[in-house]
Design an enzyme around this catalytic site. Structure first.
Site, PDB file in Angstrom:
ATOM      1  N   ASP A 153      -7.823  -5.559  -0.134  1.00 43.49           N
ATOM      2  CA  ASP A 153      -8.267  -6.461  -1.198  1.00 43.49           C
ATOM      3  C   ASP A 153      -7.900  -7.927  -0.950  1.00 43.49           C
ATOM      4  O   ASP A 153      -8.333  -8.795  -1.700  1.00 43.49           O
ATOM      5  CB  ASP A 153      -7.672  -6.014  -2.544  1.00 43.49           C
ATOM      6  CG  ASP A 153      -8.313  -4.731  -3.033  1.00 43.49           C
ATOM      7  OD1 ASP A 153      -9.519  -4.564  -2.804  1.00 43.49           O
ATOM      8  OD2 ASP A 153      -7.607  -3.898  -3.625  1.00 43.49           O
ATOM      9  N   HIS A 191       0.858  -1.191   0.000  1.00 40.73           N
ATOM     10  CA  HIS A 191       0.000   0.000   0.000  1.00 40.73           C
ATOM     11  C   HIS A 191       0.886   1.230   0.000  1.00 40.73           C
ATOM     12  O   HIS A 191       1.936   1.240   0.649  1.00 40.73           O
ATOM     13  CB  HIS A 191      -0.913   0.003   1.232  1.00 40.73           C
ATOM     14  CG  HIS A 191      -2.104   0.871   1.057  1.00 40.73           C
ATOM     15  ND1 HIS A 191      -2.064   2.228   1.268  1.00 40.73           N
ATOM     16  CD2 HIS A 191      -3.367   0.583   0.652  1.00 40.73           C
ATOM     17  CE1 HIS A 191      -3.249   2.729   1.018  1.00 40.73           C
ATOM     18  NE2 HIS A 191      -4.065   1.762   0.632  1.00 40.73           N
TER      19      HIS A 191
HETATM   20  N1  ACO Z   1       4.240  -7.611  -4.060  1.00 43.92           N
HETATM   21  C1  ACO Z   1       5.583  -7.586  -4.115  1.00 43.92           C
HETATM   22  N2  ACO Z   1       6.328  -6.490  -4.036  1.00 43.92           N
HETATM   23  C2  ACO Z   1       5.675  -5.335  -3.842  1.00 43.92           C
HETATM   24  C3  ACO Z   1       4.287  -5.272  -3.749  1.00 43.92           C
HETATM   25  C4  ACO Z   1       3.564  -6.467  -3.863  1.00 43.92           C
HETATM   26  N3  ACO Z   1       2.234  -6.483  -3.802  1.00 43.92           N
HETATM   27  N4  ACO Z   1       3.904  -3.995  -3.559  1.00 43.92           N
HETATM   28  C5  ACO Z   1       5.027  -3.278  -3.537  1.00 43.92           C
HETATM   29  N5  ACO Z   1       6.110  -4.086  -3.720  1.00 43.92           N
HETATM   30  C6  ACO Z   1       7.520  -3.686  -3.776  1.00 43.92           C
HETATM   31  C7  ACO Z   1       7.871  -3.208  -5.181  1.00 43.92           C
HETATM   32  O1  ACO Z   1       8.297  -4.244  -6.010  1.00 43.92           O
HETATM   33  C8  ACO Z   1       8.947  -2.211  -4.872  1.00 43.92           C
HETATM   34  O2  ACO Z   1      10.129  -2.929  -4.577  1.00 43.92           O
HETATM   35  P1  ACO Z   1      11.574  -2.329  -4.991  1.00 43.92           P
HETATM   36  O3  ACO Z   1      11.688  -1.039  -4.243  1.00 43.92           O
HETATM   37  O4  ACO Z   1      12.510  -3.378  -4.545  1.00 43.92           O
HETATM   38  O5  ACO Z   1      11.519  -2.136  -6.476  1.00 43.92           O
HETATM   39  C9  ACO Z   1       8.491  -1.565  -3.561  1.00 43.92           C
HETATM   40  O6  ACO Z   1       7.702  -2.564  -2.918  1.00 43.92           O
HETATM   41  C10 ACO Z   1       7.672  -0.310  -3.780  1.00 43.92           C
HETATM   42  O7  ACO Z   1       6.579  -0.631  -4.673  1.00 43.92           O
HETATM   43  P2  ACO Z   1       5.773   0.443  -5.502  1.00 43.92           P
HETATM   44  O8  ACO Z   1       4.908  -0.292  -6.459  1.00 43.92           O
HETATM   45  O9  ACO Z   1       6.711   1.464  -6.045  1.00 43.92           O
HETATM   46  O10 ACO Z   1       4.963   1.125  -4.340  1.00 43.92           O
HETATM   47  P3  ACO Z   1       3.613   1.881  -4.453  1.00 43.92           P
HETATM   48  O11 ACO Z   1       3.466   2.694  -3.249  1.00 43.92           O
HETATM   49  O12 ACO Z   1       3.501   2.585  -5.771  1.00 43.92           O
HETATM   50  O13 ACO Z   1       2.617   0.632  -4.466  1.00 43.92           O
HETATM   51  C11 ACO Z   1       0.651  -0.533  -4.768  1.00 43.92           C
HETATM   52  C12 ACO Z   1       1.355   0.587  -4.003  1.00 43.92           C
HETATM   53  C13 ACO Z   1       0.386  -0.076  -6.204  1.00 43.92           C
HETATM   54  C14 ACO Z   1      -0.679  -0.795  -4.059  1.00 43.92           C
HETATM   55  C15 ACO Z   1       1.513  -1.822  -4.785  1.00 43.92           C
HETATM   56  O14 ACO Z   1       1.789  -2.235  -3.475  1.00 43.92           O
HETATM   57  C16 ACO Z   1       0.881  -2.940  -5.601  1.00 43.92           C
HETATM   58  O15 ACO Z   1       0.995  -2.944  -6.825  1.00 43.92           O
HETATM   59  N6  ACO Z   1       0.193  -3.933  -4.925  1.00 43.92           N
HETATM   60  C17 ACO Z   1      -0.471  -4.991  -5.615  1.00 43.92           C
HETATM   61  C18 ACO Z   1      -1.837  -4.545  -6.149  1.00 43.92           C
HETATM   62  C19 ACO Z   1      -2.833  -4.306  -5.026  1.00 43.92           C
HETATM   63  O16 ACO Z   1      -2.999  -5.124  -4.139  1.00 43.92           O
HETATM   64  N7  ACO Z   1      -3.537  -3.167  -5.110  1.00 43.92           N
HETATM   65  C20 ACO Z   1      -4.587  -2.799  -4.169  1.00 43.92           C
HETATM   66  C21 ACO Z   1      -4.138  -1.672  -3.279  1.00 43.92           C
HETATM   67  S1  ACO Z   1      -5.382  -1.253  -2.094  1.00 43.92           S
HETATM   68  C22 ACO Z   1      -6.520  -0.415  -3.031  1.00 43.92           C
HETATM   69  O17 ACO Z   1      -6.224   0.241  -3.979  1.00 43.92           O
HETATM   70  C23 ACO Z   1      -7.905  -0.551  -2.663  1.00 43.92           C
END
Ligand code: ACO
Length: 377
Positions: free
Chosen positions: A314, A260
C-alpha cells in the site's frame, strides 16, 4: 481439548491452498508457483486472473475465450446504475461497490454453487463488472453520466475510458495492468479469509465477494493505500518527513503503508511498484509525493531498525494512482477490482472440499448469574 489461543489467528493455517505462496523472510510472492515479478513483466491482468482461478496459464484458444467472455460481460444493468444513483454521493466508494456487488446476486443465478458451469459465469461476471461499477460510481457522484464499456479496448484501457472518457497513453495501461497483477492475490489475508468463511456456508459468489469487499475496506488492510496518500499530503514538504515519522513513532502510532503480518523484509510488491513509479515519472514528470515517500522510507528505516517493519504493497501504489489523476478514495476499490480474482480462486478451491468454518472460542465470562428484576438493579 484446549488449544493455544493465537490472537488474530497469527500463524494458524485456515486452509490448504495451491493458489499463492509468500516467503516472508526472503520477500517472495508466487501465484501458482510463478513469481509475481515475472507475471508483471510477461503476463497481463486477465491472463494472471485465469492462472489464479484455473491453476494453469491458458492456451491461446482458452485465453481468447476468456478475454471474449470477460469483454462481453462488462456492462451493468440500468437498475444497478439506478441503485448507485440512489446512494449519497459523499459516501465511500467501497460501500457503493459492496452494495452494487451484493445487488448483482439478485440479478444473476449464483445460488447453486454445485453447478460448475454457472460458477464459471459468476466468476466472469464479477471480474468483468467490478471495474464498470467503480467507474460508474466515480462519475455519478460528480453528476456525470456513466460511460458504457468499449469492447475494442483492453481491460485496463477500458477502465480508464469508462472513468475519463479518454484513451490514456499505452504506458499508463501497462503500469496500471501491472498494479492489478500485484494486487490480485495474497494468500490468507483478512478479506480472503472473510470470503472463505462466507463461501463455506455455500452462499452465492456475489455475497462472498461483497463480504470480502467489506473486510478490504478497513485501514489495517486495503484501506491503507488511501491513508498513505493522505499522510504524504499532510507531510507536504520533504523537510517535514523525518519529523513526521518521529512524531508518529513517538506517539506509538502506526505508520501507514508499513509493516506486514507475514513479510519480515520489504514487500516485493512495494519494490515493483517503486519501479513502476520511476517508469511513470520518467515519462510524465515526478511527483512530490514520491520524493516525500522516499524520505519517509529512509527515516523509518533508521527509526524502526531491527523491528522488521518495511513498506508494504500500500505504500507506493497510491502515488501511482494519484499521478494518474484518480481520486484518493477510489484506491481501495481499485484494489478490490483486482483482488476479486484471488477471492474467486479461493472460493472455487473452498467449494472443492468444503467444510463449514466454525471456530471455537475461549469463554471469559461468568456462569450461573442470577437474573435481577429491573426494579432491583
Ligand atoms: N508503524 C509503526 N509500528 C508498527 C507498524 C507500523 N506500520 N506496524 C507494526 N508496528 C509495530 C507495532 O507497533 C508493534 O510494536 P510493539 O511490539 O513494540 O508493540 C509491532 O510492530 C507488531 O505490530 P502488530 O500490529 O502487532 O503486528 P501485526 O502483524 O498485527 O501488523 C499490520 C500487521 C496490521 C499490517 C500492521 O503492520 C499495521 O497496522 N500497518 C499499518 C497499516 C497498513 O499499512 N496496512 C496494510 C497492510 S498490507 C494489506 O493489508 C494489503
Amino acid at each position: 481439548m484446549p488449544h493455544d489461543f493465537m490472537p488474530g489467528l497469527a500463524g494458524v493455517p485456515a486452509a490448504t491452498s495451491s493458489i499463492s505462496d509468500v516467503d516472508g523472510q526472503r520477500g517472495v510472492l508466487e501465484y501458482r508457483g510463478i513469481r509475481v515479478e515475472t507475471l508483471c513483466s510477461k503476463s497481463s491482468y486477465l491472463e494472471t486472473a485465469y492462472l489464479l482461478l484455473f491453476g494453469q496459464l491458458p492456451s491461446t484458444t482458452e485465453f481468447q475465450r476468456w478475454v471474449t467472455d470477460i469483454t462481453h460481460h462488462r456492462r451493468i444493468k440500468f437498475r444497478i446504475i439506478d441503485l448507485l444513483k440512489s446512494l449519497p454521493e459523499q459516501g465511500h466508494p467501497m460501500d457503493a461497490l459492496q452494495a452494487a456487488v451484493a445487488a448483482l446476486g439478485m440479478f444473476y443465478p449464483g445460488r447453486n454453487v454445485k453447478d460448475v458451469e454457472n460458477n464459471y459465469w459468476s466468476a466472469v461476471r464479477l471480474i468483468a463488472k467490478l471495474p464498470t461499477i467503480v467507474a460508474a460510481w466515480a462519475r455519478l457522484r460528480h453528476g456525470d453520466a456513466p460511460i458504457m464499456p468499449r469492447d475494442d479496448l483492453g481491460f485496463s484501457e477500458n477502465f480508464f475510458y469508462m472513468l475519463t472518457e479518454s484513451v490514456v497513453p499505452l504506458l499508463w495501461d501497462e503500469i496500471f495492468d501491472d498494479c492489478l497483477i500485484l494486487h490480485a492475490e495474497h494468500t490468507m489475508n483478512a478479506s480472503t479469509f472473510t470470503g472463505l468463511v462466507t463461501a463455506s456456508t455455500l452462499a452465492d459468489p456475489y455475497t462472498v465477494v461483497a463480504s470480502s469487499i467489506g473486510a478490504l475496506k478497513g485501514p489495517l488492510h486495503g484501506g491503507a493505500n488511501e491513508e498513505v496518500v493522505v499522510m504524504l499530503q499532510e507531510i507536504g514538504t520533504l523537510d517535514k518527513a523525518r519529523q513526521y515519522v518521529e512524531h508518529v513513532l513517538q506517539n506509538k502510532k502506526k505508520l501507514m503503508g508499513f509493516g506486514h503480518r507475514v513479510y519480515k523484509v520489504k514487500d516485493p510488491r512495494a519494490t515493483v511498484l517503486q519501479e513502476l513509479c520511476r517508469r511513470l515519472f520518467k515519462e510524465c514528470g515526478s511527483s512530490p509525493l514520491y520524493e516525500i515517500a522516499l524520505e519517509v522510507e529512509a527515516a523509518a528505516g533508521t527509526m524502526l531498525k531491527g523491528k522488521d517493519i518495511y513498506p508494504n504493497v500500500d505504500f507506493y501504489s497510491g502515488i501511482i494512482y494519484d499521478k494518474m489523476g484518480i481520486d484518493v478514495d477510489l484506491f481501495t476499490p481499485l484494489f478490490a477490482m483486482s483482488r476479486v480474482s484471488g477471492w474467486l480462486a479461493h472460493w472455487l478451491e473452498q467449494l472443492r472440499e468444503n467444510k463449514l468454518f466454525r471456530p471455537d472460542q475461549i469463554y471469559s465470562g461468568e456462569h450461573n448469574r442470577p437474573y435481577v428484576p429491573i426494579d432491583q438493579r
